[in-house]
Design an enzyme around this catalytic site. Structure first.
Site, PDB file in Angstrom:
ATOM      1  N   GLN A 128     -10.643  66.374  47.205  1.00  0.00           N
ATOM      2  CA  GLN A 128     -10.717  65.235  48.138  1.00  0.00           C
ATOM      3  C   GLN A 128     -10.039  64.487  48.339  1.00  0.00           C
ATOM      4  O   GLN A 128      -8.862  63.894  48.165  1.00  0.00           O
ATOM      5  CB  GLN A 128     -11.674  64.696  46.903  1.00  0.00           C
ATOM      6  CG  GLN A 128     -12.506  62.891  47.861  1.00  0.00           C
ATOM      7  CD  GLN A 128     -13.303  61.861  46.844  1.00  0.00           C
ATOM      8  OE1 GLN A 128     -14.331  62.339  46.620  1.00  0.00           O
ATOM      9  NE2 GLN A 128     -12.607  61.195  46.291  1.00  0.00           N
ATOM     10  N   GLY A 129     -10.228  64.698  49.838  1.00  0.00           N
ATOM     11  CA  GLY A 129      -8.726  63.973  50.704  1.00  0.00           C
ATOM     12  C   GLY A 129     -10.023  61.989  51.259  1.00  0.00           C
ATOM     13  O   GLY A 129     -10.060  62.289  52.248  1.00  0.00           O
ATOM     14  N   TYR A 130      -9.455  61.216  50.223  1.00  0.00           N
ATOM     15  CA  TYR A 130     -10.582  60.201  51.061  1.00  0.00           C
ATOM     16  C   TYR A 130      -9.332  59.740  51.232  1.00  0.00           C
ATOM     17  O   TYR A 130      -9.199  58.424  52.218  1.00  0.00           O
ATOM     18  CB  TYR A 130     -11.074  59.861  50.156  1.00  0.00           C
ATOM     19  CG  TYR A 130     -12.922  60.191  50.399  1.00  0.00           C
ATOM     20  CD1 TYR A 130     -12.758  60.858  51.206  1.00  0.00           C
ATOM     21  CD2 TYR A 130     -13.756  58.961  49.422  1.00  0.00           C
ATOM     22  CE1 TYR A 130     -14.772  61.432  51.022  1.00  0.00           C
ATOM     23  CE2 TYR A 130     -15.273  60.216  49.760  1.00  0.00           C
ATOM     24  CZ  TYR A 130     -15.598  61.336  50.356  1.00  0.00           C
ATOM     25  OH  TYR A 130     -16.943  61.972  50.977  1.00  0.00           O
ATOM     26  N   SER A 131      -8.710  58.634  50.189  1.00  0.00           N
ATOM     27  CA  SER A 131      -7.854  57.666  49.868  1.00  0.00           C
ATOM     28  C   SER A 131      -6.028  57.189  51.142  1.00  0.00           C
ATOM     29  O   SER A 131      -5.594  58.838  50.517  1.00  0.00           O
ATOM     30  CB  SER A 131      -7.254  57.526  48.865  1.00  0.00           C
ATOM     31  OG  SER A 131      -8.020  57.155  47.926  1.00  0.00           O
ATOM     32  N   SER A 163      -6.767  64.048  43.684  1.00  0.00           N
ATOM     33  CA  SER A 163      -6.567  65.161  41.928  1.00  0.00           C
ATOM     34  C   SER A 163      -6.784  66.418  42.324  1.00  0.00           C
ATOM     35  O   SER A 163      -7.360  66.883  43.373  1.00  0.00           O
ATOM     36  CB  SER A 163      -7.562  64.058  41.449  1.00  0.00           C
ATOM     37  OG  SER A 163      -7.939  62.928  41.374  1.00  0.00           O
ATOM     38  N   GLU A 246     -21.656  61.335  43.293  1.00  0.00           N
ATOM     39  CA  GLU A 246     -20.322  60.760  42.194  1.00  0.00           C
ATOM     40  C   GLU A 246     -20.413  60.703  41.013  1.00  0.00           C
ATOM     41  O   GLU A 246     -20.388  60.425  39.505  1.00  0.00           O
ATOM     42  CB  GLU A 246     -19.124  60.021  43.009  1.00  0.00           C
ATOM     43  CG  GLU A 246     -18.197  60.293  41.661  1.00  0.00           C
ATOM     44  CD  GLU A 246     -17.016  59.675  42.300  1.00  0.00           C
ATOM     45  OE1 GLU A 246     -15.711  59.645  42.151  1.00  0.00           O
ATOM     46  OE2 GLU A 246     -16.772  58.820  43.875  1.00  0.00           O
ATOM     47  N   SER A 364     -11.582  50.938  43.758  1.00  0.00           N
ATOM     48  CA  SER A 364     -11.126  49.186  42.505  1.00  0.00           C
ATOM     49  C   SER A 364     -12.540  48.461  42.325  1.00  0.00           C
ATOM     50  O   SER A 364     -13.234  48.372  42.833  1.00  0.00           O
ATOM     51  CB  SER A 364     -10.241  48.883  43.416  1.00  0.00           C
ATOM     52  OG  SER A 364     -10.656  48.361  44.175  1.00  0.00           O
ATOM     53  N   ASN A 365     -11.973  48.025  41.053  1.00  0.00           N
ATOM     54  CA  ASN A 365     -13.189  47.027  41.035  1.00  0.00           C
ATOM     55  C   ASN A 365     -13.196  45.366  42.224  1.00  0.00           C
ATOM     56  O   ASN A 365     -14.355  45.416  42.370  1.00  0.00           O
ATOM     57  CB  ASN A 365     -12.857  45.864  39.563  1.00  0.00           C
ATOM     58  CG  ASN A 365     -13.287  46.877  38.417  1.00  0.00           C
ATOM     59  OD1 ASN A 365     -13.189  48.241  38.178  1.00  0.00           O
ATOM     60  ND2 ASN A 365     -12.918  45.890  37.346  1.00  0.00           N
ATOM     61  N   GLU A 366     -12.344  45.541  42.796  1.00  0.00           N
ATOM     62  CA  GLU A 366     -12.965  44.204  44.264  1.00  0.00           C
ATOM     63  C   GLU A 366     -13.737  45.480  45.250  1.00  0.00           C
ATOM     64  O   GLU A 366     -14.523  44.416  45.386  1.00  0.00           O
ATOM     65  CB  GLU A 366     -11.246  43.810  44.926  1.00  0.00           C
ATOM     66  CG  GLU A 366     -10.658  43.662  43.445  1.00  0.00           C
ATOM     67  CD  GLU A 366      -9.853  43.728  43.090  1.00  0.00           C
ATOM     68  OE1 GLU A 366      -8.903  43.610  41.743  1.00  0.00           O
ATOM     69  OE2 GLU A 366      -9.918  45.533  42.174  1.00  0.00           O
TER      70      GLU A 366
END
Length: 389
Positions: A128-131, A163, A246, A364-366
């Protein structure tokens, strides 16, 4: 929401359990209980193909694409039995759980025929190419660019925290295809072959000693024009739908993995006497309660897919497991710092190290709190910067 299973579903459970136990006690015994995401990649690729041959890889998919047309209950059962049997982490998790369902939902007939059978058979592995650096979990601020050049898309930019990219044959990428666009507008969802001169992969070595994550650089990387899901500029909608998958059935398998970790911590506490500490016992009880609540929440989430409860799941499990890692080290004490490689104590120490990132990767949690506020509670959107290159 049903919390039990019918006689027919329990018969399916027996069939799945018998097959898994037979394979993981026989030809794939070396993979039983494997927890590392990067160990034995070729053997794990063989395992993906064995699952595919036996029809266990993507059981919820239509039979014509390599699935079994399994019901939701049967998918839940197989996920639980897979984890209970000690099945290794799926090398093709991104293909089976994310891009496959997205192709089913948004792909053309030609794309379904081209990609789905190969994913189900385990012959094509995906990442996966997201971040991106500077954007992190904020997908609306991606800078990777895509431009249509005749019959091909040409992609330039960088992705990070990708990943298992070092083992992948294909990568799905969200890129900015409309110059001057901002935020979620002007994005496109592309599928690119990894083995090409325009793509460079560099592993990121983690504190655990593993290298699950990677940087991926695109320098004129290309893919056919018809390797786009959805329309040009519609990538945000496709990407958000993928993230919804997901939070699907694989969450139950994830929770069985958590169960195995908690059981190992309890066993360690029994063996070294830390179970006589009242505070440790209280924390073990809270961990058990938290895991049970997650199970019931996941069943509710799967029963009502459009429920806003799905928005809370990532932050719930990530925070819980991070606390579990801390509990593991408090139970082990100093022995956890010098545990022999391959031992259960070393596995628990690795749990602690890995869980530090649980509240960051996958959103992230934020970011998750923003999603809960904006999409779940309908609160005003957080102000965003104006730069997106």
């Amino acid at each position: 929401m049903r919390l039990g299973f019918t006689a027919a579903e329990e018969a399916f459970r027996a069939e799945a359990s018998a097959w898994l136990e037979g394979e993981l006690a026989g030809p794939f015994a070396d993979l039983k209980g494997l927890t590392s995401l990067t160990d034995a990649p070729e053997r794990r690729r063989e395992w993906e193909q064995r699952l595919g041959t036996a029809g266990w890889s993507c059981i919820g998919w239509p039979k014509m694409f390599g699935g079994r047309d399994a019901t939701l209950a049967e998918q839940v059962i197989f996920a639980e039995e897979y984890a209970r049997a000690g099945g290794p982490p799926r090398l093709n998790h991104m293909g089976v759980e994310l891009i496959g369902p997205t192709i089913l939902a948004f792909g053309s007939d030609e794309q379904k025929v081209r990609f789905l059978p190969a994913i189900a058979a385990g012959t094509e592995i995906w990442c996966q190419g997201y971040s991106e650096p500077g954007a992190g979990s904020d997908l609306a601020n991606v800078r990777t660019k895509a431009a249509l050049d005749g019959s091909e898309w040409r992609v330039d930019g960088q992705k990070i925290w990708t990943s298992l990219a070092q083992f992948a044959d294909w990568i799905f990428v969200v890129a900015r295809s409309e110059p001057g666009s901002r935020g979620p507008k002007g994005l496109s969802f592309l599928m690119l072959p990894v083995d090409q001169p325009g793509i460079t992969i560099r592993p990121i070595h983690q504190i655990t000693g593993d290298a699950e994550f990677n940087e991926v650089f695109f320098d004129g990387a290309t893919t056919a024009a018809d390797n786009m899901l959805g329309a040009a500029g519609d990538g945000w909608r496709v990407a958000m739908a993928l993230l919804g998958f997901e939070r699907g059935v694989s969450t139950l398998a994830q929770q069985m993995g958590f169960r195995n970790e908690l059981t190992a911590i309890v066993r360690a506490a029994n063996e070294n006497g830390r179970d006589r500490d009242a505070l440790i016992r209280q924390r073990l009880a809270r961990a058990e309660i938290g895991l049970q609540l997650m199970r019931y929440g996941a069943l509710r989430m799967l029963s009502t897919p459009d429920s806003a409860a799905a928005l809370t799941y990532k932050i719930q499990w990530a925070s819980w497991r991070q606390a579990l890692g801390e509990l593991a080290m408090d139970v082990l004490g100093q022995s956890g710092e010098v545990a022999e490689a391959g031992s259960e104590a070393a596995m628990l120490a690795n749990l602690f190290l890995y869980s530090r990132a649980d509240t960051i990767y996958g959103g992230s949690n934020e970011i998750q709190r923003n999603i809960i506020a904006e999409r779940g509670l309908g609160l005003p959107r957080e102000p965003r910067g104006t730069s997106n290159a």
